[in-house]
Scaffold this active site. Structure first.
Site, mmCIF file in Angstrom:
data_model
loop_
_atom_site.group_PDB
_atom_site.id
_atom_site.type_symbol
_atom_site.label_atom_id
_atom_site.label_comp_id
_atom_site.label_asym_id
_atom_site.label_seq_id
_atom_site.Cartn_x
_atom_site.Cartn_y
_atom_site.Cartn_z
ATOM 1 N N PRO A 1 -12.121 15.241 24.933
ATOM 2 C CA PRO A 1 -10.845 15.492 25.616
ATOM 3 C C PRO A 1 -10.775 14.759 26.950
ATOM 4 O O PRO A 1 -11.689 14.840 27.769
ATOM 5 C CB PRO A 1 -10.861 17.014 25.813
ATOM 6 C CG PRO A 1 -11.736 17.522 24.721
ATOM 7 C CD PRO A 1 -12.816 16.483 24.572
ATOM 8 N N GLU A 2 -9.681 14.005 27.148
ATOM 9 C CA GLU A 2 -9.489 13.230 28.363
ATOM 10 C C GLU A 2 -8.273 13.749 29.118
ATOM 11 O O GLU A 2 -7.802 14.849 28.853
ATOM 12 C CB GLU A 2 -9.367 11.743 27.999
ATOM 13 C CG GLU A 2 -10.571 11.231 27.216
ATOM 14 C CD GLU A 2 -10.461 9.772 26.815
ATOM 15 O OE1 GLU A 2 -9.794 8.997 27.532
ATOM 16 O OE2 GLU A 2 -11.046 9.393 25.782
ATOM 17 N N LYS B 1 -10.414 15.550 33.935
ATOM 18 C CA LYS B 1 -10.931 16.273 32.770
ATOM 19 C C LYS B 1 -11.243 17.737 33.074
ATOM 20 O O LYS B 1 -11.705 18.464 32.187
ATOM 21 C CB LYS B 1 -12.204 15.578 32.261
ATOM 22 C CG LYS B 1 -11.973 14.154 31.785
ATOM 23 C CD LYS B 1 -13.267 13.553 31.273
ATOM 24 C CE LYS B 1 -13.073 12.108 30.853
ATOM 25 N NZ LYS B 1 -14.325 11.527 30.316
#
Length: 403
Positions: A2-3, A62
């Protein structure tokens, strides 16, 4: 992993279903890595959250956190494979959820928040690989970004455009001599950019990811800055839903590596895959030209059968594998001087596999002399011994003198 865009999606769901509601009950599962590595515990998290009201949800790169009506706010990071699921909605952004994934509670959950009011909703933090982190931040809501680890991270392209200007980026690039993509991935420089976002930025800027950061012209730096702002803002606005991304984005085609018709853009341009700084990078050579010196530690084109997010092969221990992946995933930027007593956090982690003080080290014992394998005697010496024994009837002790 996940970014910046995927985190914005979760913050969106938290604002939609959790903000303004009280945490009725908390379920936790103790995990000495997910909680313990950052100085808290599942029981402490449960105590801090139960009965508290969620008044906001925020993000930096993040990282994301919940603002509570108390002085303690949970600060979270998904690591390589973490995610947040809601019992009343599907938060998946790239594929339909499988039947088993729709079951509740979900697999690999670390905490579940049961919220008061309607619609009925439970929120679960899941992490199969245990590379995510759950902290408890002790600060005023407006001061959260001034605390560790957020203050050690660079500016967020979406939140901090007044900081991340063209001039700022130019100085940052000129101050280092590293592959430009490696600089973008380092969270100490810029928050939120991961592997696919970094590749998209480099493709939209028409620049090569291997090229050293201090070799770009002012015009190229402007291209890079414009591409960064365009990609990050667009991906965040669309909540990471790739189906809604512009048709000319590399991201929509980079995952086809190894497939029968993969490795090409719709216009026929070939996509190659290179290793830059230990990470797989998708590159379109026809438009991403090298105009300056490049790093010498870059591997050749990667075979299409290799996994997209590869992990270094040299791993000696199982727990070392997780740490190795974490170190190469841009997940966490800790202050360099963080210490506990006389040892830093990193020093403590480095010696975790060593014996405790009360453990007795295993010593390899030598075999007793009586059980040792007899030494071989050279043939001429053996014949001399035998001849002497035959003449005297007994064997003399000691060595035979020669001459």
């Amino acid at each position: 992993m996940p970014e910046i865009a995927e985190i914005s999606r979760i913050v969106h769901f938290l604002r939609k279903y959790a903000v303004g509601r009280t945490v009725k009950a908390v379920k936790t599962q103790e995990d000495t890595i997910v909680y313990g590595k950052v100085g808290t515990s599942a029981s402490a998290f449960e105590k801090a959250m139960t009965g508290k009201k969620i008044v906001g949800a925020k993000q930096q790169g993040k990282y994301f956190w919940l603002e509570m009506d108390s002085s303690t706010h949970p600060l979270m990071h998904f690591g390589m494979s973490g995610w947040m699921k809601f019992s009343n909605d599907d938060t998946a952004y790239y594929r339909p959820a499988k039947a088993e994934e729709a079951e509740w509670p979900p697999r690999f959950w670390k905490f579940i928040l049961e919220l008061e009011g309607d619609p009925k909703c439970e929120v679960a933090f899941v992490d199969a690989r245990r590379l995510g982190r759950i902290r408890l931040g002790e600060a005023k809501p407006e001061d959260m970004r001034k605390t560790t680890p957020l203050k050690e991270n660079g500016p967020d392209p979406v939140l901090d455009p007044h900081i991340l200007t063209v001039d700022w980026l130019n100085k940052k690039l000129k101050s280092k001599r590293v592959p430009v993509k490696a600089l973008l991935l380092d969270q100490a420089n810029i928050s939120g950019i991961g592997n696919w976002v970094g590749d998209e930025i480099m493709y939209q800027a028409r620049l090569h990811p291997e090229q050293y950061s201090n070799t770009f012209t002012d015009a190229q730096v402007k291209q890079l800055h414009d591409a960064m702002m365009y990609v990050c803002n667009t991906a965040v606005d669309l909540l990471a839903e790739s189906d809604k991304f512009p048709a000319d984005w590399l991201m929509k085609h980079r995952w086809d590596k190894g497939k029968k018709n993969g490795g090409k853009l719709p216009n026929g341009d070939r996509i190659t895959f290179l290793k830059v700084g230990g990470r797989t990078s998708a590159v379109v050579p026809s438009v991403q030209k090298k105009t300056g010196a490049v790093a010498g530690d870059v591997s050749e084109e990667i075979d299409g059968t290799e996994e997209e997010e590869s992990v270094p092969k040299k791993v000696t221990k199982k727990r070392g594998r997780a740490k190795k992946e974490e170190d190469n995933s841009d997940e966490e930027v800790l202050p360099k001087s963080t210490k506990r007593g006389r040892k830093s956090v990193k020093e403590e982690e480095a010696v975790e596999d060593e014996p405790e003080e009360d453990e007795v080290p295993v010593v390899k014992k030598r075999k007793p002399a009586s059980t040792a394998t007899p030494r071989k005697v050279k043939k001429p010496v053996a014949e001399a011994i035998k001849k002497e024994e035959d003449s005297s009837g007994r064997r003399r002790s000691g060595r035979l003198s020669r001459g």
